[in-house]
Design a protein around this motif. Structure first.
Motif, short mmCIF file in Angstrom:
data_model
loop_
_atom_site.label_atom_id
_atom_site.label_comp_id
_atom_site.label_asym_id
_atom_site.label_seq_id
_atom_site.Cartn_x
_atom_site.Cartn_y
_atom_site.Cartn_z
N PRO A 154 0.84 -1.20 0.00
CA PRO A 154 0.00 0.00 0.00
C PRO A 154 0.87 1.24 0.00
N GLU A 155 0.29 2.35 -0.39
CA GLU A 155 1.04 3.59 -0.35
C GLU A 155 1.40 3.90 1.10
N PRO A 156 2.67 4.17 1.39
CA PRO A 156 3.05 4.44 2.78
C PRO A 156 2.46 5.74 3.27
N VAL A 157 2.16 5.76 4.56
CA VAL A 157 1.67 6.98 5.19
C VAL A 157 2.88 7.89 5.44
N ALA A 158 2.82 9.12 4.99
CA ALA A 158 3.94 10.04 5.16
C ALA A 158 4.04 10.46 6.61
N ALA A 159 5.03 9.90 7.32
CA ALA A 159 5.19 10.21 8.73
C ALA A 159 6.48 10.96 9.01
N THR A 160 7.44 10.85 8.11
CA THR A 160 8.72 11.51 8.32
C THR A 160 9.23 12.06 7.00
N SER A 161 10.07 13.06 7.11
CA SER A 161 10.73 13.57 5.92
C SER A 161 11.94 12.71 5.62
N THR A 162 12.34 12.66 4.37
CA THR A 162 13.50 11.87 3.99
C THR A 162 14.51 12.75 3.28
N ALA A 163 15.74 12.31 3.29
CA ALA A 163 16.82 12.99 2.58
C ALA A 163 17.64 11.91 1.90
N PRO A 164 18.45 12.27 0.92
CA PRO A 164 19.30 11.25 0.30
C PRO A 164 20.13 10.53 1.36
N ALA A 165 20.14 9.20 1.29
CA ALA A 165 20.87 8.43 2.28
C ALA A 165 22.37 8.71 2.17
N PRO A 166 23.03 8.99 3.30
CA PRO A 166 24.46 9.26 3.25
C PRO A 166 25.25 8.00 2.95
N ALA A 167 26.50 8.17 2.58
CA ALA A 167 27.37 7.02 2.37
C ALA A 167 27.45 6.21 3.65
N PHE A 168 27.43 4.88 3.51
CA PHE A 168 27.39 4.03 4.68
C PHE A 168 28.74 4.08 5.41
N ASP A 169 28.68 4.37 6.70
CA ASP A 169 29.88 4.50 7.51
C ASP A 169 29.70 3.68 8.78
N ALA A 170 30.20 2.46 8.77
CA ALA A 170 30.01 1.57 9.92
C ALA A 170 30.70 2.09 11.16
N SER A 171 31.76 2.89 11.00
CA SER A 171 32.49 3.37 12.17
C SER A 171 31.61 4.24 13.08
N ARG A 172 30.66 4.95 12.51
CA ARG A 172 29.73 5.74 13.33
C ARG A 172 28.97 4.85 14.29
N PHE A 173 28.47 3.73 13.77
CA PHE A 173 27.64 2.85 14.59
C PHE A 173 28.49 2.08 15.60
N GLU A 174 29.74 1.80 15.23
CA GLU A 174 30.65 1.17 16.19
C GLU A 174 30.94 2.13 17.34
N ALA A 175 31.05 3.41 17.03
CA ALA A 175 31.28 4.39 18.09
C ALA A 175 30.07 4.49 19.02
N MET A 176 28.88 4.35 18.46
CA MET A 176 27.68 4.34 19.29
C MET A 176 27.67 3.14 20.23
#
Length: 453
Positions: A53-75
């Protein structure tokens, strides 16, 4: 009578989509709650819904950034800092390769040893995906069908409604559509009751609906799939999973049961909160008694291989038609949308498939499962459109790490506005958590600066 005919016609349409590789014609009971699933019925011969089904617009989106696993490792590092939680392990796979595979924190707060990629955790209900996959492999081999009846393999099975026992299918067990009340006999299991005794007591349990007609999460009834595997193969369930799944996928740390956990070269102790902080415990054996539902032990290295296989990168073990069937939604689970903040904000629809949950995550399909047992928690997800898989395991009852997975999904999808990790807990590391999100007009530009390496 007309309503019954209508339901049977709707059921037949779903059956055609669920069984692309079962032998012969099928009559699987795959009916969702009437009107509950908003997805279109599958096209004939298709294992997946014809359209979303057509998704309900709940959030704005932006172009996905380049994937950087180091950010999530730091988290992840921040989550275990200063003993906020004892230990954690995380795997991220993308594009058919492992991009992050690490342990964080310690296995035991009183005898600290570092968690690494081969530290073994209890998987709790993440185990259900293995049970459904094992059954699916037998279907793929022609030894079983999704519409096979439980009583053909466990003749002693009884239910309180006449004829109900004869209606329960393999697919009903694996999608929690047995008709029993939610978590039937879990309290008895926690009180040290034996699995076999509890299966006999199903005969006297009240029923919420007829088999196949409603969803209610199960552990005891779900584990009857293990009896079916034994009856079909002549091998104990845990042995067959080890032979067909663990070994060919290279899941060398994986095992079943308390003995398997304690025999591991390195394993994480469960922790609960005490007056002096985190208190390590000995694992309880209770839920190990329902091995298909909650019996697997595995390292994060094992789960990386599991994510790759479930993502379609091991067709020699798990062929694509099988995966499509396992991940296809069968029954609506609206209570999932009313859970934690990220679920309320992101999930448009929630369903159960076969040993997996299926979510509409802000318009994007996500295959998910979580698990918890005393002192252990975990979650794993696949984002097929990005060929991404994430698994996170931790050895405490804390809910803090739960926000890490949706934070990763949001980052990959370019979704804005969600703050799923506790900034105060992470010492105000707001730039670390939300650095790649654009600053609001006139706002603090530091929120948009690049994250540290």
């Amino acid at each position: 009578m007309k309503e019954r005919i209508r339901r049977q016609t709707w059921r037949a349409g779903l059956i055609a989509g669920l069984l692309p590789f079962a032998l012969g014609s099928a009559a699987q009971d795959a009916t969702p709650i009437a009107g509950a699933i908003t997805r279109l019925p599958p096209a004939p011969g298709s294992a997946l819904p014809a359209a979303l089904p057509e998704p309900v617009a709940a959030t704005s989106t932006a172009p996905a950034p380049a994937f950087d696993a180091s950010r999530f490792e730091a988290m992840a590092e921040a989550l275990v800092a200063n003993g906020r939680i004892p230990g954690l392990a995380m795997a991220i796979v993308k594009g058919g390769r492992i991009v992050s595979l690490r342990g964080y924190g310690v296995t035991d707060a009183r005898d600290p040893q570092p968690v690494d990629a081969h530290t073994v955790f209890r998987l709790a209900s993440l185990s259900k995906s293995f049970a459904a996959t094992m059954a699916g492999m037998l279907v793929n081999d022609g030894m079983l069908r999704w519409d096979s009846r439980l009583v053909d393999y466990v003749p002693s099975f009884r239910m309180s409604r006449p004829e109900a026992a004869a209606q329960v299918t393999v697919a009903d067990l694996l999608s929690h559509r047995t008709g029993l009340p939610r978590n039937a006999f879990d309290r008895d299991l926690e009180g040290n009751a034996q699995y076999h005794d509890l299966t006999l007591r199903i005969a006297d349990a009240p029923m919420a609906c007829a088999p196949g007609e409603c969803y209610a999460y199960q552990n005891v009834a779900f584990s009857l799939i293990g009896d079916i595997v034994f009856a079909t193969t002549g091998r104990f369930y845990s042995e067959e999973v080890a032979r067909r799944i663990f070994k060919p996928l290279g899941m060398h740390d994986a095992s079943y049961g308390l003995e398997g956990l304690e025999a591991s070269a390195r394993w994480a102790r469960p922790h609960v909160r005490g007056r002096g902080g985190w208190v390590p415990l000995m694992p309880k054996p209770n839920y190990y008694r329902v091995a298909p539902a909650a019996g697997v032990n595995a390292s994060i290295s094992d789960l990386a291989q599991w994510l790759l296989a479930q993502g379609g990168h091991r067709p020699d073990v798990l062929p694509a038609p099988l995966l499509a069937t396992l991940h296809a939604p069968l029954v609506s689970t609206p209570s999932e949308i009313r859970g934690s903040s990220w679920r309320r904000a992101r999930l448009q629809h929630a369903n159960y498939a076969l040993g997996w949950r299926e979510y509409d995550y802000a318009g994007h399909a996500v295959v998910f499962h979580g698990g918890a047992v005393q002192g252990y928690r975990g979650m794993m997800a696949l984002l097929p459109e990005q060929d991404l898989g994430v698994a996170i395991l931790w050895n405490s009852e804390s809910a803090l790490p739960s926000g890490l997975l949706p934070t990763i999904l949001d980052s990959v999808l370019g979704l804005q506005g969600g703050r799923w990790l506790d900034e105060d807990t992470l010492d105000g590391s707001e730039d670390l958590l939300y650095a790649e999100r654009a600053a609001p007009p006139g706002g603090n530009a530091s929120r948009a600066k690049a994250s540290p390496p």
